[in-house]
Design a protein around this motif. Structure first.
Motif, mmCIF file in Angstrom:
data_model
loop_
_atom_site.group_PDB
_atom_site.id
_atom_site.type_symbol
_atom_site.label_atom_id
_atom_site.label_comp_id
_atom_site.label_asym_id
_atom_site.label_seq_id
_atom_site.Cartn_x
_atom_site.Cartn_y
_atom_site.Cartn_z
ATOM 1 N N ASP A 213 39.697 57.078 44.690
ATOM 2 C CA ASP A 213 40.090 57.619 43.651
ATOM 3 C C ASP A 213 41.592 57.318 43.322
ATOM 4 O OD1 ASP A 213 41.646 59.601 41.803
ATOM 5 O OD2 ASP A 213 39.898 60.988 42.116
ATOM 6 N N GLN A 214 41.659 56.472 42.260
ATOM 7 C CA GLN A 214 42.780 55.815 41.899
ATOM 8 C C GLN A 214 43.898 56.582 41.434
ATOM 9 O OE1 GLN A 214 42.093 54.078 37.528
ATOM 10 N NE2 GLN A 214 40.441 53.753 38.431
ATOM 11 N N ALA A 244 52.107 45.655 37.345
ATOM 12 C CA ALA A 244 52.013 44.459 37.489
ATOM 13 C C ALA A 244 50.852 44.132 38.543
ATOM 14 C CB ALA A 244 53.312 43.936 38.090
ATOM 15 N N PRO A 245 49.663 44.220 38.064
ATOM 16 C CA PRO A 245 48.680 43.579 38.958
ATOM 17 C C PRO A 245 48.623 42.190 39.183
ATOM 18 C CG PRO A 245 47.841 44.100 36.647
ATOM 19 C CD PRO A 245 49.116 44.474 36.569
ATOM 20 N N LYS A 246 48.063 41.858 40.539
ATOM 21 C CA LYS A 246 48.184 40.469 40.956
ATOM 22 C C LYS A 246 47.175 39.819 40.683
ATOM 23 C CE LYS A 246 52.350 41.087 42.715
ATOM 24 N NZ LYS A 246 53.586 40.333 41.987
ATOM 25 N N ASN A 247 45.785 40.405 40.355
ATOM 26 C CA ASN A 247 44.745 39.711 39.974
ATOM 27 C C ASN A 247 43.745 40.608 39.085
ATOM 28 O OD1 ASN A 247 43.030 41.324 41.968
ATOM 29 N ND2 ASN A 247 43.803 40.237 43.552
ATOM 30 N N SER A 248 42.756 40.034 38.872
ATOM 31 C CA SER A 248 41.879 40.745 37.890
ATOM 32 C C SER A 248 41.225 41.794 38.579
ATOM 33 C CB SER A 248 40.710 39.770 37.319
ATOM 34 O OG SER A 248 41.302 38.591 36.530
ATOM 35 N N PHE A 249 40.867 41.701 39.862
ATOM 36 C CA PHE A 249 40.316 43.023 40.544
ATOM 37 C C PHE A 249 40.982 44.169 40.498
ATOM 38 C CE2 PHE A 249 39.646 45.642 43.913
ATOM 39 C CZ PHE A 249 38.322 46.184 43.766
ATOM 40 N N VAL A 250 42.317 43.948 40.747
ATOM 41 C CA VAL A 250 43.254 45.115 40.600
ATOM 42 C C VAL A 250 43.326 45.605 39.150
ATOM 43 C CG1 VAL A 250 45.702 45.734 41.106
ATOM 44 C CG2 VAL A 250 44.560 44.179 42.842
ATOM 45 N N ALA A 251 43.559 44.582 38.450
ATOM 46 C CA ALA A 251 43.837 45.169 36.899
ATOM 47 C C ALA A 251 42.716 46.142 36.573
ATOM 48 C CB ALA A 251 43.912 43.961 36.024
ATOM 49 N N GLN A 252 41.603 45.871 36.982
ATOM 50 C CA GLN A 252 40.035 46.526 36.493
ATOM 51 C C GLN A 252 40.054 47.658 37.427
ATOM 52 O OE1 GLN A 252 39.659 44.673 33.413
ATOM 53 N NE2 GLN A 252 37.601 45.121 33.924
ATOM 54 N N PHE A 253 40.345 47.779 38.453
ATOM 55 C CA PHE A 253 40.235 48.779 39.416
ATOM 56 C C PHE A 253 41.210 49.862 39.144
ATOM 57 C CE2 PHE A 253 40.080 51.183 43.260
ATOM 58 C CZ PHE A 253 38.630 51.288 43.445
ATOM 59 N N GLY A 255 43.263 52.105 36.720
ATOM 60 C CA GLY A 255 43.580 52.419 35.518
ATOM 61 C C GLY A 255 42.519 51.787 34.422
ATOM 62 N N GLU A 256 42.596 52.121 33.184
ATOM 63 C CA GLU A 256 41.794 51.509 32.096
ATOM 64 C C GLU A 256 42.544 50.133 31.661
ATOM 65 O OE1 GLU A 256 39.393 53.784 29.030
ATOM 66 O OE2 GLU A 256 41.383 54.589 29.162
ATOM 67 N N ASN A 257 41.606 49.202 31.463
ATOM 68 C CA ASN A 257 42.022 47.774 31.150
ATOM 69 C C ASN A 257 41.272 47.164 30.134
ATOM 70 O OD1 ASN A 257 43.853 45.401 32.107
ATOM 71 N ND2 ASN A 257 42.062 44.651 32.542
#
Length: 378
Positions: A213-214, A244-253, A255-257
């Motif tokens: 759960d994020q 400041a997500p470091k990659n696409s996986f973190v950005a997607q996982f 919060g909303e993006n």
């Protein structure tokens, strides 16, 4: 009863002048079948007294890491250290670690007070010390009047508080929590997040917490380790992880993006220009790109996008597909440059939102809020 609540013995002393225990994973790998690694070369330092959350989807390796730290699973390779001492050869009951499970794991035939007293009895404490520590633990979770009840007479939230109290009653310096709030309803889950956070702040113990759960991770943690495919994708404080997500996986996982795909066509003055697959050109902050000519995925948080601000650094056209009223905000779904699920969170100021489904609008944002990351595989 989890074996982890047994006496610490003489093998490893956890006494120290300051609370909390430092943990180190050094080149740790884990395979269950001898072929596939579920944890891959994990190197992780957990500071004494911090609240660190291992966050990730099912199968990402986070729970396996917790089980290895607890002693329930041996590493296939590498070593785990507790306060600088290797614990690979120590059984769970010699590690002096408190643990909280999702299913509470309380003894149903014992009263609440007896449940809390059990870890103290097996450690050989006197009756007077046991009574005092049990009362302090009950006070800590604000259930001082419930010591004579059995677990079945408590609500789910009360049982979870007792489970937390039992993990802390013998004053361990390290507490592991494995999805402890997963069985609670949303309101109670949110309440328990703050309660556990405040208990940690007051006691200063080291907490390693596992969840998928994020929101839970962002709310409670000093730092969050985001796992995927057996590796840590990013280890950061919650705000940095989100902003400041470091990659696409973190950005997607996290919060909303919103994502837009394209190719880097220019690198200039610390920014990059990206030509989207639709031909539009967007400026972005390069975070994880290979330079000119490389494919990239642009990441934008919905609350950083405005509608109708033609003076924004970057503007694109969009069409409103759906409006959802959420009280404090309007969640607008738009079609923007090939992304039909482009989300904008519009503040509901004085009921002044006048958007209409089907209308064409301008969306805009600041360059620094648009992150150019590694391309998402299709």
């Amino acid at each position: 009863m989890c074996a982890i609540d047994q006496p610490t013995g003489d093998v490893l002393s956890l006494e120290r002048e300051t609370p909390g225990a430092a943990v180190k994973f050094d080149g740790v790998q884990k395979s269950y079948d001898g072929e596939t690694l579920v944890v891959k070369d994990l190197n992780l330092d957990i500071r004494a007294g911090e609240f660190l959350t291992m966050l990730g989807p099912s199968g990402s390796g986070k729970t396996t890491c917790l089980m290895m730290l607890a002693g329930f699973e041996p590493p296939t390779h590498g070593e785990i250290f507790l306060d600088g001492r290797p614990i690979g050869q120590l059984p769970p009951h010699k590690r002096g670690i408190g643990m909280v499970f999702q299913n509470y794991a309380l003894f149903p035939h014992m009263t609440v007070g007896e449940n809390l007293a059990y870890p103290l009895k097996v450690r050989g404490l006197s009756k007077a010390d046991i009574k005092a520590k049990v009362q302090r633990a009950l006070d800590m979770v604000e259930l001082s009047a419930f010591g004579g009840r059995r677990p079945a007479q408590l609500s789910g939230g009360q049982q979870q508080r007792i489970a937390v109290a039992r993990a802390l009653v013998f004053e361990p310096n390290l507490v592991l929590m494995d999805e402890p709030l997963g069985a609670l309803d949303k309101q109670l889950r949110e309440q328990m997040q703050y309660e556990i956070k405040h208990i940690h702040e007051n006691l200063g113990v080291t907490v390693v917490y596992v969840t998928h759960d994020q929101t839970e991770a962002l709310t409670m943690s000093d730092r969050v380790a985001v796992f995927n495919d057996g590796k840590i994708q990013q280890l950061s404080p919650p705000a940095e992880l989100y902003e400041a997500p470091k990659n696409s996986f973190v950005a997607q996982f996290i919060g909303e993006n919103n994502k837009l795909s394209g190719q880097v066509t220019k690198m200039v003055n610390g920014h990059c220009e990206v030509t989207l697959d639709t031909g539009a050109v967007v400026k972005a902050a390069p975070v994880n790109v290979d330079g000119e000519g490389a494919r990239t995925t642009l990441s934008l948080r919905p609350e950083r996008v405005t509608i109708g601000d033609t003076a924004a650094e970057t503007t694109l056209g969009g069409r409103v597909s759906e409006l959802i009223y959420l009280g404090d905000t309007i969640r607008a779904r738009l079609a923007v440059e090939g992304n039909d699920e482009f989300i904008v969170k519009v503040p509901n100021h004085n009921r002044a939102v006048s958007l209409k489904e089907g209308e064409t609008v301008t969306v805009g944002w600041a360059t620094e809020d648009c992150h150019a990351l590694d391309p998402i595989a299709t």
